[in-house]
Design an enzyme around this catalytic site. Structure first.
Site, mmCIF file in Angstrom:
data_model
loop_
_atom_site.group_PDB
_atom_site.id
_atom_site.type_symbol
_atom_site.label_atom_id
_atom_site.label_comp_id
_atom_site.label_asym_id
_atom_site.label_seq_id
_atom_site.Cartn_x
_atom_site.Cartn_y
_atom_site.Cartn_z
ATOM 1 N N HIS A 135 -21.419 -11.121 37.711
ATOM 2 C CA HIS A 135 -21.731 -9.751 37.302
ATOM 3 C C HIS A 135 -22.461 -9.716 35.961
ATOM 4 O O HIS A 135 -21.817 -9.714 34.918
ATOM 5 C CB HIS A 135 -20.439 -8.933 37.210
ATOM 6 C CG HIS A 135 -19.857 -8.612 38.541
ATOM 7 N ND1 HIS A 135 -20.248 -7.507 39.262
ATOM 8 C CD2 HIS A 135 -18.954 -9.258 39.302
ATOM 9 C CE1 HIS A 135 -19.596 -7.481 40.407
ATOM 10 N NE2 HIS A 135 -18.803 -8.530 40.461
ATOM 11 N N VAL A 149 -12.051 10.792 22.005
ATOM 12 C CA VAL A 149 -13.501 10.800 21.827
ATOM 13 C C VAL A 149 -14.181 11.642 22.915
ATOM 14 O O VAL A 149 -15.043 12.483 22.623
ATOM 15 C CB VAL A 149 -14.056 9.353 21.905
ATOM 16 C CG1 VAL A 149 -15.535 9.324 21.606
ATOM 17 C CG2 VAL A 149 -13.295 8.435 20.975
ATOM 18 N N ASP A 150 -13.766 11.445 24.164
ATOM 19 C CA ASP A 150 -14.490 12.067 25.276
ATOM 20 C C ASP A 150 -14.429 13.594 25.218
ATOM 21 O O ASP A 150 -15.454 14.276 25.295
ATOM 22 C CB ASP A 150 -13.929 11.606 26.630
ATOM 23 C CG ASP A 150 -13.865 10.098 26.737
ATOM 24 O OD1 ASP A 150 -14.598 9.435 25.977
ATOM 25 O OD2 ASP A 150 -13.090 9.587 27.562
ATOM 26 N N GLY A 189 -19.283 -4.746 45.583
ATOM 27 C CA GLY A 189 -18.442 -3.819 46.338
ATOM 28 C C GLY A 189 -17.147 -4.484 46.754
ATOM 29 O O GLY A 189 -17.055 -5.716 46.754
ATOM 30 N N LYS A 198 -17.975 4.919 27.651
ATOM 31 C CA LYS A 198 -17.471 5.189 26.302
ATOM 32 C C LYS A 198 -18.507 4.872 25.223
ATOM 33 O O LYS A 198 -18.659 5.632 24.265
ATOM 34 C CB LYS A 198 -16.206 4.361 26.095
ATOM 35 C CG LYS A 198 -15.399 4.729 24.896
ATOM 36 C CD LYS A 198 -14.655 6.037 25.040
ATOM 37 C CE LYS A 198 -13.357 5.863 25.759
ATOM 38 N NZ LYS A 198 -12.676 7.127 26.048
ATOM 39 N N GLU A 221 -23.867 -7.268 34.637
ATOM 40 C CA GLU A 221 -23.773 -5.949 34.003
ATOM 41 C C GLU A 221 -22.563 -5.791 33.097
ATOM 42 O O GLU A 221 -22.516 -4.876 32.290
ATOM 43 C CB GLU A 221 -23.777 -4.847 35.081
ATOM 44 C CG GLU A 221 -22.526 -4.772 35.966
ATOM 45 C CD GLU A 221 -22.513 -5.761 37.133
ATOM 46 O OE1 GLU A 221 -23.231 -6.769 37.063
ATOM 47 O OE2 GLU A 221 -21.775 -5.522 38.103
ATOM 48 N N CYS A 223 -23.260 -9.919 43.391
ATOM 49 C CA CYS A 223 -21.974 -10.152 44.056
ATOM 50 C C CYS A 223 -22.057 -9.768 45.547
ATOM 51 O O CYS A 223 -22.710 -10.467 46.306
ATOM 52 C CB CYS A 223 -20.872 -9.390 43.317
ATOM 53 S SG CYS A 223 -19.235 -9.970 43.741
ATOM 54 N N TYR A 224 -21.477 -8.669 45.975
ATOM 55 C CA TYR A 224 -21.591 -8.268 47.378
ATOM 56 C C TYR A 224 -23.073 -8.111 47.743
ATOM 57 O O TYR A 224 -23.505 -8.474 48.849
ATOM 58 C CB TYR A 224 -20.830 -6.951 47.592
ATOM 59 C CG TYR A 224 -20.816 -6.455 49.015
ATOM 60 C CD1 TYR A 224 -19.898 -6.960 49.932
ATOM 61 C CD2 TYR A 224 -21.706 -5.471 49.445
ATOM 62 C CE1 TYR A 224 -19.878 -6.510 51.244
ATOM 63 C CE2 TYR A 224 -21.689 -5.011 50.754
ATOM 64 C CZ TYR A 224 -20.778 -5.530 51.652
ATOM 65 O OH TYR A 224 -20.755 -5.083 52.941
#
Ligand code: XMP
Length: 604
Positions: A169, A225-226, A54, A372, A171, A81-82
């Site tokens: 991180h 794409v979206d 965060g 994406k 992720e 992290c946070y």
């Protein structure tokens, strides 16, 4: 067996990405607010809990927190992290505000290779750091599991209780062994693995049918794409007759983009696309606007107004129609759209009026939770052609966010002294700090800082090494968030000027030419397939009365983190010589070497 891992959201840029990564491990994951009570958690019966990162400091007065009891529920916890600092705070470790902020790559030294959370992860693995505060003393019963050069307790754990904290991180895709670490946590939790993209499509189709309740959808389509995947998903759920696709040519598209998009969508089966030419409206309203956020607001509002005008012209009964948008998750998080998240930039589909329409249930966004990479998978599963799915992402406001505008020079104090310091520190380079600023993301918050241009004395540079220098400089100088290299000259000019520069047809056309040269140079080449997106930017940084072009090739997977992409020598030389010869309006050409963080992909 419990089916899920919940993610407590502290507003980090990557909170939602954690859920995406856990789903990639095959386990269902959902985001919940950080103030969820222990009882509510027990009702959900999760197999594991993750505390996200965060933008706050744990020392801030209104710092988001957790109910202490959550750490006593006996459910495995991973703090990121946070979230790592929150664990230390509640279990009586010690946290300090770090002297140097750390953004970018860090190698870890593993301290306990037998820990289950470190299975298949060894010393030397690279993880992505993005923080200010730091845990400096372990909570009781915790051991230090890994360190990095700038962070002694980069990872800690109480293996008996299965509570772990990581300062980095895992992720983000730029953490090499990040997925491995999350998989290890999923394994520790013993969660059922039942999640697939096909499941997502089935669930989403049902949701669309329910939300529409017989209504039709007016969908804004860009050819990206979206919105194309959104078009396909809505059409599958509602049938062709209930989805009206409209493409707006706002005058800030790429050269010939509008025609190409119409052809491409027709070949994918969407042959009745409505095209609305509205350059006068968009460019007219951008007159006299210079700041990135105001530009984005103006463009976002124009999309809405135009949609209403078209609907009125076509006599569409507002009670029978919803507005569809191909918004994806990074658009929301960057726009500050979750409880504690910091606004990095307002994406065009997240302006205030849209937020109000969302509250009233007038907007439908079927892929709003996806990234994406997932959108592309949904597109493939729905049978869209590869050429469409693999297009480089292109922002809705188009070149509107790539033609930088300026009212006057924005000169950083003590620029000359800083430039001397940098030249003294990095042998073989001299530098100039540009009198403009650009948007970046550092420590989960927006930054608006100056770019530094480096001039390698022998004209040669190693992009990887330069990338490292870029990280070092932006970590250490609180006023610089981007580092560029000059491709036209080896010695710095005395000074760059800034002149009043608005969004004009002429400036857009200069950028369109440069963008076309870049596209011609990279497309169809195997050695350029690693390039995920390639913004080309026009900056009002004048030398000899002419502006600058910035090349921003990047590698990424989901736009949440990125690194500068390497261009093969032949391609780079071709781009340099064509821009020099074919675009007389340009006197400088820069190559942006900045990662995200500390930069963002676009410049504003
Ligand atoms: P940044 O610059 O924030 O961009 O690193 C992340 C991704 O989002 C795209 N982008 C946008 N897309 N509307 C969009 O549809 C917007 O307003 C917008 N702003 C940025 C950007 O091109 C990159 O792929």
């Amino acid at each position: 067996m419990s089916q899920s891992i919940i993610v407590l959201d502290f507003g980090g840029q990557y909170a939602h990405l954690i859920a995406n990564r856990i789903r990639r491990c095959g386990a269902y994951s959902e985001i919940v607010s950080n103030d969820i009570s222990p009882q509510e958690i027990q009702e959900k019966n999760p197999a594991g809990i993750i505390f996200s990162g965060g933008p706050s400091s744990v020392f801030a007065e209104d710092a988001p927190d957790i109910h202490s009891e959550i750490l006593k529920l006996g459910i495995p916890v991973l703090g990121i992290c946070y979230g790592h600092q929150i664990i230390a705070k509640h279990l009586h470790g010690k946290i300090v505000g770090a002297e140097t902020q750390e953004f970018g790559k860090a190698e870890i030294q593993v301290k306990n290779e037998n820990s289950p959370i470190l299975k298949n992860i060894s010393s030397g693995s690279v993880f992505w750091m993005n923080h200010g505060d730091e845990v400096v003393q372990l909570p009781e019963n915790f051991t230090c599991l890994a360190s990095s050069a700038d962070c002694e307790i980069a990872m800690m754990g109480d293996e008996e209780k299965n509570i772990y904290g990581v300062q980095f991180h895992p992720e983000v895709t730029h953490s090499e062994k990040g997925m491995q670490l999350l998989e290890n946590f999923v394994e520790i939790c013993g969660v059922a693995k039942t999640w697939t993209i096909e499941n997502f499509i089935d669930i989403e189709i049902e949701k669309i049918q329910k939300q529409c309740e017989g209504k039709k959808v007016f969908l804004l389509v860009s050819g990206g794409v979206d919105s194309s995947v959104c078009f396909a998903l809505l059409t599958k759920a509602l049938g062709k007759d209930r989805v009206f696709g409209c493409m707006v040519d706002h005058g800030m598209m790429r050269l010939h983009e509008a025609d190409e998009v119409v052809k491409m969508l027709a070949s994918a089966g969407f042959d009745d696309l409505h095209v609305e030419y509205a350059a006068d409206k968009f460019l007219g309203n951008l007159k006299g606007i210079f700041s990135p956020e105001e530009k984005r607001m103006s463009i976002g509002n124009d999309f809405l107004e135009l949609q209403a005008e078209i609907a009125e012209r076509m006599n569409l009964n507002p009670n029978e129609w919803l507005l569809g948008q191909g918004t994806i998750y990074p658009d929301t998080i960057e726009s500050g759209g979750t409880k504690h998240s910091s606004k990095i930039k307002t994406h065009h589909n997240r302006v205030e009026r849209i937020e109000k329409m969302i509250e009233k249930g007038l907007i439908i966004e079927p892929i709003v939770d996806l990234y994406k990479d997932e959108v592309r998978e949904v597109g493939t599963a729905l049978g869209l052609p590869d050429a469409l799915i693999s297009r480089h992402p292109f922002p809705g406001p188009g070149l509107g966010v790539r033609v930088l505008c300026a009212e006057k020079a924005d000169i950083l104090e003590n620029s000359r002294e800083r430039e001397f310091e940098i030249a003294a520190k990095y042998d073989g380079f001299s530098g100039r700090i540009l009198p403009i600023r650009s948007v970046g993301v550092q420590g989960d918050s927006r930054s608006y800082r100056h770019p530094l241009v480096l001039f390698p004395e022998n004209g040669e540079f190693d992009i990887e090494k330069m990338g490292e220098i870029a990280v070092e400089i932006s970590n250490n100088d609180p006023e610089i968030n981007r580092v560029l290299i000059n491709l036209f000259a080896e010695t710095p000019p005395e000074k760059y000027e800034v002149k009043i520069s608005e969004m004009t047809v002429d400036r857009i056309s200069v950028l369109q030419k440069a963008d076309k040269i870049v596209r011609d140079s990279i497309f169809g080449r195997k050695d350029c397939e690693h390039i995920w997106q390639f913004p080309v930017v026009l900056a009002p940084v004048f030398l000899d009365e002419k502006e600058a072009i910035i090349l921003r090739p990047i590698e990424s997977e989901n736009a949440m983190t990125a690194t500068a992409a390497h261009l093969p020598d032949e391609v780079l030389l071709n781009i340099i010589s064509r821009i020099e010869n074919e675009i007389p309006e340009i006197s400088s050409l820069f190559y942006d070497l900045t990662g995200k963080p500390p930069g963002t992909i676009e410049w504003e």
